[in-house]
Design an enzyme around this catalytic site. Sequence first.
Site, PDB file in Angstrom:
ATOM      1  N   ARG A   1     -35.191  -2.743 -11.787  1.00 11.49           N
ATOM      2  CA  ARG A   1     -33.745  -2.514 -11.724  1.00 11.49           C
ATOM      3  C   ARG A   1     -33.144  -2.916 -13.056  1.00 11.49           C
ATOM      4  O   ARG A   1     -33.811  -3.450 -13.923  1.00 11.49           O
ATOM      5  CB  ARG A   1     -33.071  -3.242 -10.526  1.00 11.49           C
ATOM      6  CG  ARG A   1     -33.648  -4.532 -10.112  1.00 11.49           C
ATOM      7  CD  ARG A   1     -33.234  -5.801 -10.810  1.00 11.49           C
ATOM      8  NE  ARG A   1     -31.935  -5.806 -11.395  1.00 11.49           N
ATOM      9  CZ  ARG A   1     -31.676  -6.355 -12.556  1.00 11.49           C
ATOM     10  NH1 ARG A   1     -32.645  -6.946 -13.264  1.00 11.49           N
ATOM     11  NH2 ARG A   1     -30.465  -6.336 -13.061  1.00 11.49           N
TER      12      ARG A   1
ATOM     13  N   ASP B   1     -23.860   0.063 -16.361  1.00 11.94           N
ATOM     14  CA  ASP B   1     -24.730   1.113 -15.812  1.00 11.94           C
ATOM     15  C   ASP B   1     -24.310   2.505 -16.262  1.00 11.94           C
ATOM     16  O   ASP B   1     -25.135   3.419 -16.337  1.00 11.94           O
ATOM     17  CB  ASP B   1     -24.757   1.028 -14.286  1.00 11.94           C
ATOM     18  CG  ASP B   1     -25.519  -0.214 -13.859  1.00 11.94           C
ATOM     19  OD1 ASP B   1     -24.904  -1.299 -13.837  1.00 11.94           O
ATOM     20  OD2 ASP B   1     -26.733  -0.106 -13.632  1.00 11.94           O
TER      21      ASP B   1
END
Length: 343
Positions: A48, A235
């Site tokens: 992640r 992100d």
Amino acid sequence: MSQELRAVEWTGNGLALIDQTLLPHRTQIVDVRDVDTLVDAVRRLVVRGAPAIGAAGAYGVAIAVLQGAREGWSEAEVRAAVARVREARPTAVNLMVCVDRVMTRFAEGLDAVLAEAAAVQREDVEANRAMGAAGADWLLKRVGEDRPLRVLTHCNTGALATAGWGTALGVIRELHARGRLEVVYVDETRPLLQGSRLTAWELVQEGIAHYVQADGAAAGTILRGQVDAVVVGADRIAANGDTANKVGTVGVALACADAGVPFLVAAPTTTVDLSTATGADIHIELRGEEEVLEWAGVRTAPTGSRGHNPAFDVTPGRLVTGLVTERGVLEVSAGELPGDRMR
Ligand code: MRU
């Protein structure tokens, strides 16, 4: 954490991923040789962090090519498998950007695909080093050179979340290396605890002083004058500077704006998505209700409660004091927008 320990490592015939769901208490490697295992690893957050899933996706193309050769897939089937990797999580644009980049070499065969994936990985580490130095320079100039800084961060943006070194945590590591860091306030980062499990683990390895605090403590710590600067990752960053990052980030940014504390976003240019005009256009991943209704598999909320579990939120560009990439710093809230400066 030593530089040798990598979240994403190509072994020659597959990917070795550190299972980040088990850290800090167990260090276990997941051996990825097929697309289903990779997609599952990305979805479950075994791997992640935007740049790390970008690197995993880049090598995912090679995994699809190898699996296709083993199992006699047509080219269309290999491409469909690559598309599944590309769509494994929706918010971090690095995943799509890195898969698409490697796919430009697809017709040249496996060696070319692997060379491109290795370049993605190498360039990410180089970008992190560059943004670490540029971010530290900017913060020291902005906050003052007279004493070591107290920095707050949210989520995990270190070596575990990238191909190496880290983005926001790279800036923090750079401050530490220069002897200009007093302490880090680490938001625990509910519901999956990337702060208390992963960032704190990396800081322990680095010998960096830190406090883990509940996410709900962050605004108060900032408003009480205990923080000189906040550094977070991203992100996806829209053309107008709106920034998607781990849920809870926007509350930290609002507290910074109120307190006059610089809010620095650190991200490689692979996270900047100029085709997305504003944060309203960013797809925010909605994860399973159980992540907020349960604790370690045990139900904590009463039967009958529903869970709302957005994995990310969007910080408006007007709250982003600085955006540091490998190309330097843009002062977004002062009008230096990625869409104007980075095309
Ligand atoms: O759900 P995660 O753990 O993948 O979310 C990660 C983050 O939000 C990070 O802050 C971001 O990806 C930047 S990592 C350098």
